[in-house]
Design an enzyme around this catalytic site. Structure first.
Site, short mmCIF file in Angstrom:
data_model
loop_
_atom_site.label_atom_id
_atom_site.label_comp_id
_atom_site.label_asym_id
_atom_site.label_seq_id
_atom_site.Cartn_x
_atom_site.Cartn_y
_atom_site.Cartn_z
N ASN A 4 -12.72 -34.28 -30.85
CA ASN A 4 -11.88 -33.73 -29.86
C ASN A 4 -12.23 -33.29 -28.63
OD1 ASN A 4 -9.49 -32.60 -28.54
ND2 ASN A 4 -9.39 -30.93 -30.06
N LYS A 6 -10.74 -32.53 -25.92
CA LYS A 6 -10.10 -31.40 -25.20
C LYS A 6 -10.01 -31.71 -24.06
CE LYS A 6 -11.41 -28.03 -28.82
NZ LYS A 6 -11.43 -26.74 -29.39
N HIS A 90 -2.71 -29.21 -32.81
CA HIS A 90 -3.71 -28.43 -32.71
C HIS A 90 -3.56 -26.85 -32.33
CE1 HIS A 90 -7.76 -26.98 -31.19
NE2 HIS A 90 -8.20 -28.03 -31.70
N GLU A 92 -4.66 -24.79 -30.27
CA GLU A 92 -4.61 -24.58 -29.19
C GLU A 92 -3.33 -24.99 -28.51
OE1 GLU A 92 -8.26 -26.38 -27.63
OE2 GLU A 92 -9.24 -25.16 -28.93
N GLU A 162 -8.28 -26.79 -39.83
CA GLU A 162 -9.19 -25.97 -38.72
C GLU A 162 -8.80 -24.46 -38.68
OE1 GLU A 162 -10.46 -29.16 -35.61
OE2 GLU A 162 -8.78 -28.27 -34.75
N GLY A 168 -14.65 -23.24 -31.52
CA GLY A 168 -15.15 -22.86 -30.43
C GLY A 168 -16.02 -21.53 -30.38
N SER A 208 -16.27 -25.47 -35.00
CA SER A 208 -17.77 -25.28 -34.86
C SER A 208 -18.47 -26.07 -35.72
CB SER A 208 -18.00 -23.67 -35.14
OG SER A 208 -17.39 -22.79 -34.12
N GLY A 229 -15.00 -30.46 -31.90
CA GLY A 229 -14.34 -30.32 -30.50
C GLY A 229 -16.19 -30.39 -29.55
N GLY A 230 -16.53 -29.07 -29.50
CA GLY A 230 -17.48 -28.84 -28.59
C GLY A 230 -18.62 -29.98 -28.93
#
Ligand code: PGA
Length: 244
Positions: A4, A6, A90, A92, A162, A168, A208, A229-230
């Site tokens: 993802n 983002k 998601h 967010e 999640e 994050g 994470s 993600g990251g």
């Protein structure tokens, strides 16, 4: 194994990334790999991944096929752009853009009808976990987002657990915590759709995920994949996670 991205990576950065990433995962067997870039980078991602096994997904959609909805993109448009996947609900989007379980259900239906595989996200906040509400939140989100799908449609759904407090933040759920949440979700699938559907349901863990913790997470029976993600923004890191 889904990335993802983002709100990161222009079309040019997407091409640079894929030039590095695709050779690294060329020989990977038995894994479905998906990247979800921002809308303007989708054509570059679709074009570059076409000769590979890597799939492309959107990060959101609107449930109506077309209309006067400024700023929105439909499932049909994602499919026509070459997407095969889409992330829905998601945290967010729930937190910053007012996404509700009701919208998640409508988006999930729309995605399936357009031939996309929805990755439906669920997960509790830190306050909810500390108040002992994790199971209740998962049940509510499952019921709200997926209840009412017909069994054929449900069979097309991938769920991502999640925990919001792990996204994050560098705090991963332990593999045991993740496994426990995944079991709760699978039990719900069994209750509503039966044993075969529950066994066939793919449940991804997200929050994470890094090359270092991916193997222990993937070793758990009920963790079928990860939503990253990251760490998915770095081609080498994501390739390593894909192979975990
Ligand atoms: P993270 O994000 O891996 O950066 O924690 C996961 C996600 O939001 O899907």
């Amino acid at each position: 194994m889904a990335g993802n991205w983002k709100m990161f990576k222009t079309a040019q950065q997407t091409r640079e990334y894929l030039r590095e990433f695709l050779p690294l995962v060329e020989t990977v067997e038995g894994r479905e790999i998906v990247i979800c870039p921002p809308y303007p980078s989708l054509p570059a991602a679709v074009e570059m991944t076409a000769p590979s096994k890597v799939g492309v997904g959107g990060q959101n959609l609107h449930w109506v096929a077309e209309g006067a909805y400024t700023g929105e993109v439909s499932a049909q448009m994602l499919a026509a752009a070459g997407c095969r996947w889409v992330i829905i609900g998601h945290s967010e989007r729930r937190q910053y853009f007012g996404e509700t379980d009701e919208n998640v259900r409508k988006k999930t239906e729309a995605a399936i009808e357009a031939g996309l595989t929805p990755i439906v996200c669920v997960g509790e906040t830190l306050d909810q976990r500390e108040a002992g509400l994790t199971e209740e939140v998962l049940l509510t989100q499952f019921a709200g987002g997926m209840k009412g799908l017909n069994p054929d449609h449900f069979a097309r759904v991938t769920v991502a657990y999640e925990p919001v407090w792990a996204i994050g933040t560098g705090k991963t759920a332990t593999p045991e915590m993740a496994e426990e949440a995944h079991r709760i979700i699978r039990r719900q699938a069994e209750l509503h759709y039966g044993g075969a559907a529950a066994a066939g349901l793919r449940i991804l863990y997200g929050g994470s995920v890094k090359p270092g913790n991916a193997p222990a997470l993937m070793a758990k029976a009920d963790i079928d994949g990860v939503l990253v993600g990251g760490a998915s923004l770095d081609a080498k890191d994501f390739a390593q996670i894909v192979k975990a």
